[in-house]
Design an enzyme around this catalytic site. Structure first.
Site, PDB file in Angstrom:
ATOM      1  N   ASP A 218       7.779   1.888   5.628  1.00  0.00           N
ATOM      2  CA  ASP A 218       8.066   1.605   4.376  1.00  0.00           C
ATOM      3  C   ASP A 218       8.285   3.058   3.690  1.00  0.00           C
ATOM      4  O   ASP A 218       7.993   3.473   2.627  1.00  0.00           O
ATOM      5  CB  ASP A 218       7.080   0.932   3.622  1.00  0.00           C
ATOM      6  CG  ASP A 218       7.166   0.775   2.048  1.00  0.00           C
ATOM      7  OD1 ASP A 218       8.380   0.238   1.805  1.00  0.00           O
ATOM      8  OD2 ASP A 218       6.292   0.657   1.541  1.00  0.00           O
ATOM      9  N   ASP A 236       1.032   6.552   2.624  1.00  0.00           N
ATOM     10  CA  ASP A 236       1.005   5.195   2.539  1.00  0.00           C
ATOM     11  C   ASP A 236       1.626   4.543   3.920  1.00  0.00           C
ATOM     12  O   ASP A 236       2.857   3.989   3.746  1.00  0.00           O
ATOM     13  CB  ASP A 236       1.803   4.533   1.204  1.00  0.00           C
ATOM     14  CG  ASP A 236       1.559   2.971   1.005  1.00  0.00           C
ATOM     15  OD1 ASP A 236       0.873   2.430   2.023  1.00  0.00           O
ATOM     16  OD2 ASP A 236       2.193   2.334   0.375  1.00  0.00           O
TER      17      ASP A 236
END
Length: 344
Positions: A218, A236
């Site tokens: 991502d 993340d």
């Protein structure tokens, strides 16, 4: 006591309705042996529940409670292993902290009169930074460089419990989920399934000869921060997957690959300072964009029973919603056909 915000909709997998900030603080203190000062700052996150907390001695930490049903403990351990591998290679990441048993994944079970839910959670050091807006060729080279370093580490181990980014498995699974759970409006279901099945069949052969490895998954620009004096920081890893390295490249681009030649060349130049990049996989960029569109629909669908989601997106899933989503998918399928005439 029952939750007054809960409707008569059955409790689905993935609900955060039972998790409160107070329960999160108690869980972190118990599992990690921290003494917290009571500070709780909810962070915006549409997938997980994330809270900023502060230890008594003043150290800030971030507690992430993973959406139930999304990952197994083994999959989460592989995410953390990748981050710890990066940290060991001196790649700036916010690596998870160990609990009192030396583990990075803890567990919390909450119940009330209506339901019971188990949450896996982890704690990370708070590492701030500012958004890194690449404006010059050198900026794009820097982005490519940190990805090259990250992928060099990623290729050093396997991850057998993470999603594998193949359209005939991953994307087709999301399509089945949306159809089987009757999320797609009945008037749109046949058209949705048709465009997805046709496009998946078209793009699947392109992945046959690609090299798959651990990647961030991502890696859009919001997940790379600039820390003056310390360099770029990758955050993340929640969507960490096994995929061709180009998966992390294309998400950084400001538009379609055909319109971003300069940015793409600079990314690859920085990347290849640390490891080779297979330019043949650039043809996967627009297929990967289609796959991400389906992925995003599936993940939104898994949140549709959350109270906050129903309030914020009351029209999600309506016939008008699905008509627009199908039109967007059809447009992307056309882009793929136009760029890949040899396989259509």
């Amino acid at each position: 006591m029952s939750n007054p915000n809960r409707s008569n909709v059955p409790e689905p997998r993935g609900s955060f309705d039972l998790l409160t900030p107070e329960a999160a603080v108690t869980a972190v203190e118990s599992a990690f042996g921290f003494v917290l000062d009571g500070t709780v700052n909810p962070y915006p996150s549409y997938v997980n529940r994330v809270y900023g907390m502060r230890r008594d001695e003043g150290t800030d930490v971030v507690a992430k409670f993973y959406r139930p049903g999304r990952w197994t403990p083994e999959a989460l351990a592989e995410e953390h292993e990748f981050m710890l591998d990066c940290a060991a290679a001196e790649i700036p990441v916010a690596a998870p902290l160990p609990d009192e048993n030396g583990e990075t994944v803890a567990e919390l079970t909450i119940s009330d009169d209506e339901a019971e839910q188990t949450y896996y959670f982890s704690v990370f050091p708070k590492m701030g930074g500012r958004n890194f807006d690449a404006e010059t060729d050198d900026h794009w080279v820097r982005l490519g460089g940190i990805l090259g370093r990250c992928h060099r580490v990623g290729a050093s181990r396997e991850a057998v419990h993470r999603a594998v980014c193949r359209p005939e498995d991953l994307t087709a699974g999301f399509v089945r989920e949306l159809s089987d759970e009757r999320v797609v409006h009945p008037g749109c279901r046949e058209e949705f399934e048709q465009i997805c099945e046709t496009t998946i069949a078209t793009i699947a052969p392109l992945f046959d000869d690609a090299f798959f490895q651990r990647v961030h998954g991502d890696c859009h620009r919001g997940n790379i921060l600039d820390r003056p004096g310390d360099g770029l920081l990758i955050i993340d890893f929640d969507d960490m997957m096994v995929a061709p390295p180009v998966q992390d490249i294309w998400l950084l681009l400001p538009g379609y690959a055909t319109d971003c030649g300069r940015e793409l060349e600079n990314l690859i130049d920085g990347y290849e300072q640390f490891r080779p990049f297979d330019r043949r996989t650039l043809e996967l960029i627009e297929p990967l964009r289609f796959m991400r569109m389906v992925y995003f629909l599936a993940w939104r669908a898994r949140q549709r029973h959350d109270y906050w989601f129903r309030v914020a997106y009351p029209d999600w899933g309506s016939e008008a919603f699905w008509i627009q989503e199908i039109e967007d998918l059809r447009t992307q399928a056309t882009v793929i056909r136009n760029e890949l005439p040899a396989i259509t």
